[in-house]
Design an enzyme around this catalytic site. Structure first.
Site, short mmCIF file in Angstrom:
data_model
loop_
_atom_site.label_atom_id
_atom_site.label_comp_id
_atom_site.label_asym_id
_atom_site.label_seq_id
_atom_site.Cartn_x
_atom_site.Cartn_y
_atom_site.Cartn_z
N LEU A 14 0.82 -1.21 0.00
CA LEU A 14 0.00 0.00 0.00
C LEU A 14 0.85 1.26 0.00
CD1 LEU A 14 -2.89 1.24 0.34
CD2 LEU A 14 -2.49 1.13 2.82
N TYR A 217 -15.17 -7.83 19.42
CA TYR A 217 -14.17 -8.31 20.37
C TYR A 217 -14.87 -9.29 21.31
CZ TYR A 217 -11.18 -4.48 18.81
OH TYR A 217 -10.42 -3.62 18.04
#
Length: 555
Positions: A14, A217
């Site tokens: 990237l 999470y």
């Protein structure tokens, strides 16, 4: 293979591809080498934040990025924490809506996967003249007073090539061999946890209960487990902590154990998930990675510079790591271009570390805090959460490329007030040109821009007299540009006879409140000389001076 270029970039991910694009935009002869045969197929990063979209908009690739296939997370704005996916939530958050950005920017963040971004960057960098060589490994490098000799080899066992470059930029990831060869250490939190990624296919409609979760999470099967979508509504990846220091490895994650872990995390004991192969490693199911946060002790050694994950690693919360790397590349590209053209002096390159390393330290700390908050549901230190865009837009640069304003207190390193203060990202203000609406930010691309008030003709004339040699483009309100709201001057902290000098990266470096200066040409030339690190002289470019010989074996 080219034998002489101006910049070699080691790493075609990237950040390396972003730097290749930005350098090509500046007309710099660039060679990028990447040992993989193609860009990544994995959606490692899941979105481009507001500042990244601004700099990519300036590079004229915003439309191409928005035309790319969107991330599966685009319409999934929610993040939660719970014991299992079916359990009651302990924490919940959501991304801000797009309209939250209209007052501060002409664009908005984009949920697009990193593999799609890399493909767009590759096409546009090549179209603009950058040379990209995949399946090519950097074997060694040696620098001297006038450049860097880089030895390359095709993979897996191809032809060897030697290339001479003015500069080498390492964008070769968190295990950067270039950084190691230079002996540059790192500091920071360091390792936080190790994870095993388990990609799988399953219909989780029932445990989702209508929620549009991008990330959850979980406390099961192990505390700090994470569950997110992969690249499809029914394709997921479960990230489970493991302990290599206790002898655990990817080999311990058998197919049977992976299924048990997925059932425990989702809270669905009879779930029948289909385990998937890793997209980048055919034949492998489980890939491991380290959650860490650190920053390189320095970003430059002579003619070799570090950027992206070679310079800093951040916790994944907020997706700040790759985005910070894109912005590193944007900061570095114009400085390399100025130096190579002879417009800037050698010290200009030192401001890359002076400006970007404090950003990495600040953003890295925030990413850790955000990660801990999401994992525990509480702030790590009990303090109120910072402005969500502070780590994206709010940084103030301090270097000789930002002359300090007299009689003003030194500004904070982070602030969400955009008032034209030197060192800050230039304000977004609506303008009109030929009946078309645009932003002041749309004026900043490859040159300095001197933006003058309607009565700022003396400053405009000074900019024109310095001419192209000073690398300055002049705009004056009322002369091709119209202020759409009559608030441009106030937004930049000047009067309508004042002026603002904006760097190619869109950061304000100087402003004049009015036209009272008796020598506007001399003043502007002196400012540019300080910013660019060269002697004053009406913008005359000069060759950059030699460096002390430095060499390093590449391991």
């Amino acid at each position: 293979m080219e034998s002489k270029v101006e910049v070699v970039i080691a790493g075609g991910g990237l950040v390396g591809l972003s730097l290749a694009l930005f350098l090509a935009d500046q007309g710099v002869r660039t060679l990028l080498v990447e040992q993989r045969r193609e860009t990544s197929r994995l959606p490692r990063g899941r979105g481009l934040n507001l500042r990244s979209m601004e700099v990519l908009r300036a590079a004229d690739v915003e439309d191409a990025l928005r035309a790319a296939p969107p991330s599966v997370l685009r319409d999934l704005p929610e993040i939660a924490r719970a014991r299992t996916l079916v359990s009651e939530e302990l924490f919940h958050a959501a991304r801000p809506a797009a309209e939250a950005y209209t007052a501060i920017s002409p664009t908005e963040p984009l949920m697009v996967d990193q593999n799609e971004v890399e493909a767009v960057l590759r096409v546009h960098a090549e179209r603009r003249g950058a040379r990209l060589r995949f399946a090519t490994r950097l074997e060694s490098f040696e620098q001297d007073a006038t450049g860097v000799t880089v030895r390359l080899r095709g993979t897996p066992a191809g032809t060897a090539h030697t290339v001479r470059a003015d500069y080498l930029v390492a964008a070769d990831g968190h295990r950067s061999a270039v950084r190691a060869a230079l002996g540059i250490g790192t500091s920071g939190v360091g390792s936080i946890a190790h994870y095993a990624n388990i990609p799988f296919r399953a219909d989780l409609t029932r445990p989702l209960r209508g929620r549009r979760l991008a990330l959850c999470y979980l406390d099961e099967p192990v505390a700090h487990t994470m569950l997110t979508r992969l690249d499809h509504a029914e394709r997921w990846v479960l990230m489970v902590p493991y302990r290599p220091e206790q002898g655990e490895s990817a080999a311990d994650f058998t197919a049977r154990r992976c299924v048990e872990l997925i059932r425990a995390a989702t809270g669905v004991p009879d779930l029948a998930p289909e385990l998937l192969e890793d997209l980048d490693t055919p034949g492998a199911t489980v890939q491991t990675w380290e959650l860490a946060s650190w920053t390189a002790d320095r970003y430059r050694e002579g003619r070799v510079l570090l950027t992206g994950d070679a310079a800093h690693v951040m916790a994944p919360a907020g997706g700040l790591g790759g985005n910070t790397g894109i912005q590193d590349a944007h900061n570095l590209a114009w400085k390399l271009a100025a130096l190579l053209r002879g417009t800037g002096g050698e010290s200009l390159l030192d401001t890359y570390e002076q400006e970007r390393r404090p950003v990495a330290l600040s953003v890295g700390e925030q990413s850790v805090r955000q990660q801990l908050r999401r994992r525990s549901g509480e702030r790590a230190d009990g303090e109120p959460a910072p402005h969500p865009l502070a780590a994206v837009l709010g940084h103030r640069y301090r270097s000789h490329a930002v002359p300090a304003e007299r009689d003003r207190a030194e500004p904070p390193l982070v602030s969400m007030e955009f008032t034209g203060e030197p060192g800050s990202r230039a304000p977004h203000h609506p303008l009109l040109r030929d009946g078309r609406r645009l932003s002041t930010l749309d004026l900043y691309r490859t040159r300095f821009v001197l933006l003058c008030g309607e009565r700022g003709e003396r400053w405009a004339d000074a900019g024109r007299r310095l001419g192209a040699a000073a690398w300055v483009r002049v705009h004056r309100m009322g002369a091709g540009l119209r202020d759409a709201t009559d608030g441009w001057a106030a937004a930049h902290g000047v009067s309508d006879s004042g002026a603002v000098l904006v760097r190619p990266d869109g950061f304000v470096c100087w402003r004049a409140a009015d036209d009272a200066d008796p020598d506007p040409v001399g003043r502007l030339d002196a400012v540019l000389a300080q910013v660019l690190g060269r002697p004053s002289g009406a913008g005359e470019p000069r060759p950059h001076g030699p460096l002390s010989p430095v060499s390093a074996p590449y391991q």
